[in-house]
Design a protein around this motif. Sequence first.
Motif, PDB file in Angstrom:
ATOM      1  N   GLN A   1     -13.815  -8.576  -2.442  1.00 11.15           N
ATOM      2  CA  GLN A   1     -12.982  -9.041  -3.553  1.00 11.15           C
ATOM      3  C   GLN A   1     -11.688  -8.242  -3.631  1.00 11.15           C
ATOM      4  O   GLN A   1     -10.611  -8.806  -3.709  1.00 11.15           O
ATOM      5  CB  GLN A   1     -13.736  -8.922  -4.870  1.00 11.15           C
ATOM      6  CG  GLN A   1     -12.929  -9.413  -6.053  1.00 11.15           C
ATOM      7  CD  GLN A   1     -13.748  -9.463  -7.330  1.00 11.15           C
ATOM      8  OE1 GLN A   1     -14.962  -9.550  -7.305  1.00 11.15           O
ATOM      9  NE2 GLN A   1     -13.077  -9.409  -8.457  1.00 11.15           N
ATOM     10  N   ASP A   2     -11.794  -6.930  -3.621  1.00 11.23           N
ATOM     11  CA  ASP A   2     -10.622  -6.065  -3.699  1.00 11.23           C
ATOM     12  C   ASP A   2     -10.359  -5.445  -2.328  1.00 11.23           C
ATOM     13  O   ASP A   2     -11.280  -4.982  -1.657  1.00 11.23           O
ATOM     14  CB  ASP A   2     -10.845  -4.934  -4.709  1.00 11.23           C
ATOM     15  CG  ASP A   2     -10.980  -5.460  -6.122  1.00 11.23           C
ATOM     16  OD1 ASP A   2     -10.039  -6.120  -6.596  1.00 11.23           O
ATOM     17  OD2 ASP A   2     -12.026  -5.216  -6.746  1.00 11.23           O
ATOM     18  N   VAL A   3      -9.078  -5.458  -1.931  1.00 12.67           N
ATOM     19  CA  VAL A   3      -8.680  -4.850  -0.667  1.00 12.67           C
ATOM     20  C   VAL A   3      -7.593  -3.822  -0.952  1.00 12.67           C
ATOM     21  O   VAL A   3      -6.585  -4.122  -1.592  1.00 12.67           O
ATOM     22  CB  VAL A   3      -8.146  -5.888   0.344  1.00 12.67           C
ATOM     23  CG1 VAL A   3      -7.756  -5.215   1.656  1.00 12.67           C
ATOM     24  CG2 VAL A   3      -9.165  -6.984   0.586  1.00 12.67           C
TER      25      VAL A   3
ATOM     26  N   ASN B   1       0.913   9.467   2.589  1.00 17.78           N
ATOM     27  CA  ASN B   1      -0.165   8.498   2.369  1.00 17.78           C
ATOM     28  C   ASN B   1       0.257   7.616   1.208  1.00 17.78           C
ATOM     29  O   ASN B   1       0.631   8.122   0.147  1.00 17.78           O
ATOM     30  CB  ASN B   1      -1.474   9.198   2.002  1.00 17.78           C
ATOM     31  CG  ASN B   1      -2.093   9.918   3.174  1.00 17.78           C
ATOM     32  OD1 ASN B   1      -1.749   9.681   4.320  1.00 17.78           O
ATOM     33  ND2 ASN B   1      -3.021  10.793   2.885  1.00 17.78           N
ATOM     34  N   PHE B   2       0.174   6.317   1.413  1.00 13.13           N
ATOM     35  CA  PHE B   2       0.595   5.362   0.396  1.00 13.13           C
ATOM     36  C   PHE B   2      -0.513   4.331   0.220  1.00 13.13           C
ATOM     37  O   PHE B   2      -0.666   3.432   1.042  1.00 13.13           O
ATOM     38  CB  PHE B   2       1.903   4.688   0.819  1.00 13.13           C
ATOM     39  CG  PHE B   2       2.976   5.655   1.239  1.00 13.13           C
ATOM     40  CD1 PHE B   2       3.738   6.324   0.300  1.00 13.13           C
ATOM     41  CD2 PHE B   2       3.186   5.931   2.583  1.00 13.13           C
ATOM     42  CE1 PHE B   2       4.723   7.228   0.685  1.00 13.13           C
ATOM     43  CE2 PHE B   2       4.169   6.828   2.983  1.00 13.13           C
ATOM     44  CZ  PHE B   2       4.934   7.479   2.023  1.00 13.13           C
ATOM     45  N   LEU B   3      -1.297   4.465  -0.851  1.00 13.16           N
ATOM     46  CA  LEU B   3      -2.396   3.541  -1.107  1.00 13.16           C
ATOM     47  C   LEU B   3      -1.852   2.317  -1.843  1.00 13.16           C
ATOM     48  O   LEU B   3      -1.264   2.438  -2.917  1.00 13.16           O
ATOM     49  CB  LEU B   3      -3.490   4.225  -1.938  1.00 13.16           C
ATOM     50  CG  LEU B   3      -4.734   3.380  -2.214  1.00 13.16           C
ATOM     51  CD1 LEU B   3      -5.463   3.034  -0.914  1.00 13.16           C
ATOM     52  CD2 LEU B   3      -5.672   4.112  -3.173  1.00 13.16           C
ATOM     53  N   LEU B   4      -2.069   1.137  -1.259  1.00 11.17           N
ATOM     54  CA  LEU B   4      -1.556  -0.114  -1.807  1.00 11.17           C
ATOM     55  C   LEU B   4      -2.709  -1.072  -2.109  1.00 11.17           C
ATOM     56  O   LEU B   4      -3.696  -1.118  -1.369  1.00 11.17           O
ATOM     57  CB  LEU B   4      -0.604  -0.773  -0.803  1.00 11.17           C
ATOM     58  CG  LEU B   4       0.556   0.088  -0.307  1.00 11.17           C
ATOM     59  CD1 LEU B   4       1.318  -0.621   0.792  1.00 11.17           C
ATOM     60  CD2 LEU B   4       1.480   0.462  -1.447  1.00 11.17           C
ATOM     61  N   TYR B   5      -2.557  -1.832  -3.178  1.00  8.19           N
ATOM     62  CA  TYR B   5      -3.537  -2.863  -3.532  1.00  8.19           C
ATOM     63  C   TYR B   5      -3.110  -4.149  -2.836  1.00  8.19           C
ATOM     64  O   TYR B   5      -2.166  -4.819  -3.252  1.00  8.19           O
ATOM     65  CB  TYR B   5      -3.598  -3.034  -5.051  1.00  8.19           C
ATOM     66  CG  TYR B   5      -4.653  -4.025  -5.501  1.00  8.19           C
ATOM     67  CD1 TYR B   5      -6.003  -3.801  -5.232  1.00  8.19           C
ATOM     68  CD2 TYR B   5      -4.303  -5.167  -6.196  1.00  8.19           C
ATOM     69  CE1 TYR B   5      -6.971  -4.692  -5.648  1.00  8.19           C
ATOM     70  CE2 TYR B   5      -5.265  -6.073  -6.623  1.00  8.19           C
ATOM     71  CZ  TYR B   5      -6.592  -5.832  -6.342  1.00  8.19           C
ATOM     72  OH  TYR B   5      -7.558  -6.724  -6.741  1.00  8.19           O
TER      73      TYR B   5
END
Length: 147
Positions: free
Chosen positions: A66-68, A84-88
């Motif tokens: 569902q979520d990536v 580090n760049f965490l993206l939805y």
Amino acid sequence: MPKRNFNTLEEFKANLHKEGATLVEFSGGKVPCILVSPKKYEELLGKVYGKKMSADTLLDIFYDGQDVFVDVNIKFAGADFDGNFLLYANDMIEFFDALAESGLIALAPSETTFTNSQNVFMIQLPKKDAAERALAIIKANARKKTK
């Protein structure tokens, strides 16, 4: 560039990249661009200016059907700089589509007073097929939540 691990949805949300991301026009196409603070952008330019260097880019994908989330890791060899760049990814299909299409990713300062074509730092991905595989995973697993 250490691999980051998150255990709960709350940890993912708490570690999302806050400055955002966008698409920029380049040579008739769109290039995904990660926005960073002006201070971090100036630090990057100071470390890479006038040097021969390479950038290693890793897309670390986390998904549950569902979520990536994609943790974009960029390390500049010879420049002692990484990020580090965490993206939805659910809300950024066009961003990752442009990444797979162009094989480029850009960094730019987040404040509009700094944003122009001279303040975009382009990085060519070492392996475009990794971005294509990431896009396939994102499209297969990202589900829009109903309101």
